[in-house]
Design an enzyme around this catalytic site. Sequence first.
Site, PDB file in Angstrom:
ATOM      1  N   ASP A  41      37.835  40.005  39.945  1.00  7.49           N
ATOM      2  CA  ASP A  41      38.086  40.491  38.591  1.00  7.49           C
ATOM      3  C   ASP A  41      38.656  41.912  38.715  1.00  7.49           C
ATOM      4  OD1 ASP A  41      36.247  40.007  35.483  1.00  7.49           O
ATOM      5  OD2 ASP A  41      38.197  40.911  35.876  1.00  7.49           O
TER       6      ASP A  41
HETATM    7  C1  GLC Z   1      38.975  41.743  32.647  1.00  5.25           C
HETATM    8  C2  GLC Z   1      38.086  40.531  32.484  1.00  5.25           C
HETATM    9  C3  GLC Z   1      38.711  39.267  32.987  1.00  5.25           C
HETATM   10  C4  GLC Z   1      40.209  39.333  32.804  1.00  5.25           C
HETATM   11  C5  GLC Z   1      40.735  40.416  33.733  1.00  5.25           C
HETATM   12  C6  GLC Z   1      42.248  40.593  33.598  1.00  5.25           C
HETATM   13  O1  GLC Z   1      38.212  42.866  32.985  1.00  5.25           O
HETATM   14  O2  GLC Z   1      36.766  40.591  32.995  1.00  5.25           O
HETATM   15  O3  GLC Z   1      38.119  38.195  32.250  1.00  5.25           O
HETATM   16  O4  GLC Z   1      40.804  38.096  33.130  1.00  5.25           O
HETATM   17  O5  GLC Z   1      40.085  41.644  33.526  1.00  5.25           O
HETATM   18  O6  GLC Z   1      42.543  41.075  32.329  1.00  5.25           O
END
Ligand code: GLC
Length: 735
Positions: free
Chosen positions: A264
Amino acid sequence: MTNKPKVDSPIRGLVIELLNAMTLSEKIGQLSLVPGGGPSGTSELVDSIKQGRLGGILNEIESARVEELQRVAVEESRLGIPLLFGRDVIHGFKTIFPIPLGLAACWNREVVYQCARTAAVEAAAAGINWTYAPMLDIGRDPRWGRVAETFGEDPYLISELAREMVTGFQGEDLSEPDSIAACAKHFVGYGASESGRDYNTTNIPMNELHNVHLRPFRAAIEAGVASMMTSFSDFDGVPVSANHHLLTEVLRGTLGFDGLVVSDFKSISQLTVHGLTGSDRESAREAALAGVDMEMSSSTYEENLERLLTEGRITMTDIDRMVSNVLTLKARLGLFDRPHASRTHSRPVSPREHLASAYRAAVESVVLLKNHANCLPVDIGRLKALAVIGPMADEPYEQLGTWVFDGDSALSQTPLDTLQTRFGETVKIQYARGVPNTRSKDRSGFAEAVRIARESDLAILFVGEESILSGEAHCRADIRLPGCQQELVAEIAKTGKPVVAIVMAGRPLVLQTLLDRADSVLFAWHPGSMAGPALVDLITGEKVPSGKLPVTFPRMTGQIPIYCAHKNTGRPATDETYVHIDDIKRGAFQTSVGNTSFYFDAGYTPQFPLGFGLSYVDFEFANIRLSSAQLRPGEVLYVEADLTNRGTVEAEEVAQLYVRDLVGSVTRPIKELVGFKRVTLKPGETKTVEFSLTSDDLAFYNRNLKFVSEPGEFHVWIGGSSDTELRAEFELLAE
Ligand code: GLC
């Protein structure tokens, strides 16, 4: 249906050929996913691409920029490896469907598929080839802002909808122009963030991990999901982004996932913040060895993998494994043959073509929670005057809900728009916000709202939460209506006029005040682009409410977590054992009250249970019957009931099937959802609703984490809500 990726030999051959040709720098480059969205082709980004030091870009959605950056990758880098372009396309791209919690309230596999398919078509046309959805976390804590993105509390419902969303995004073949790679997230257990506070620690017992949290991910893998995203969360002391047991032994071993694992957003560099590592270099090593292939937005891999390799603390085999997963996804997407989206779309995509699908989803997502004296439906055309009140009546953006990076609010039709368009010529429609926004405590607008209510035959209130109050990092410790909306409702109710309340929110809310004062309550989640037509058609009876809660609604925040598939405990409360705080006698002896599992001030039942939802007709389930009183492993047990529409209009009911395993080698939930289907019935019509069960449907992970079904007594229910009492019993026999 297992739609596992068929990584056939041509792709394998291409990947091996590339690995043999790539330098170490180019290999490590493939493991970096960096934010785009900057000025077109910033020199640093372009240089990185030319030098083969990038595997993908997220949040770059300007088509011309996407095209140019991909051209640089394909034509100006040494090996011409195309880029992944990732984006959070969660419940629509331009055309916005209800938030995932609302989609789940449709209890309709086809609607979820259609949402994902539509989103894929629109996103692919913009050059996106990878979405970070479906989000498959278990949503059992409404304080958690991200409950909005979940499909609710129930592993079976989430699993069924996971399959549809994966297939909708990925199509029949990932290499098709309108297909984009799905990404199941957040592996795993993020929904159990302590106290519903985002990014907080999770401590999940292994048995619950396997029997609850892993189930939707297993379903996504069976549906062929191409990628997986790790969660931010600390999992029993080892954050998931560095957790070898979860990412390798469980995800790849037990669940058999063979796609790409991406971190993430900076979740690898945050390992030092967690206190798991003391440096980015250690974080890179922990994540790489745990099984994270690609690093999103931080650069620990780029800056440390070469040194770790030199030090012998990771191997080239490790790196090749990671790079292979990235290249395989690109090959499955057909990017080596067709890197540019624009050259493959036969015609421009018009989001307006998709509004009908968004409308259907919005209609089916809305849950009728109360309808006193059948206040709804209302023939608005026959009213002389109508008061439209509240901060959510005319909010093209707010009605879209969370995670709508690319949502086009110009497409939005608000409830006020629709009412004025439909009835403005014949009915005196007055509108007052009542409060500046949903959070505001400014009551200066109450007087105007009360005035127009007094002058009207009906007041329709649109209250709830603005979009920003749910979603990532947007948690609330008190889940009543925010601001002074409760007071606004009370003031309008004092006018004595009929009050219909429409709630738009990204989570279950504590609604007691509203329920006490409004005649009818429709819970609409955040319904998306077509909120207006959907809600007006439901209010007028053009459409009949059919939504069902995918998540339990507590009476008080203090009851959280409260959900259907809970364990019986050794001291379950009953109506006989429950004592309300007001009924305790003065000087009551210590053991004279209680002794079972309830709250003095909130009882032991929810406000509304999983699967609850009213209609404009009365549905009657009766005559549950089984094909046999015994089920042998390998055989099928059929469960039927008669369902009758006792009303005067055609309507849809969601028939639900629940079971209870009375005795297990680990304790089993008091009720588990194991089936559902939508049934349309004409007035007075009766249909037989039939479900089938096998021993596999009754299987669970036992003490040794073996997936087994155990012989014994089972209860089975059919009904229109989880609190159905229409029950039968059967025995599962031994092998
Ligand atoms: C965010 C979220 C994730 C998302 C990623 C890209 O922090 O936790 O669900 O897909 O970053 O935006």
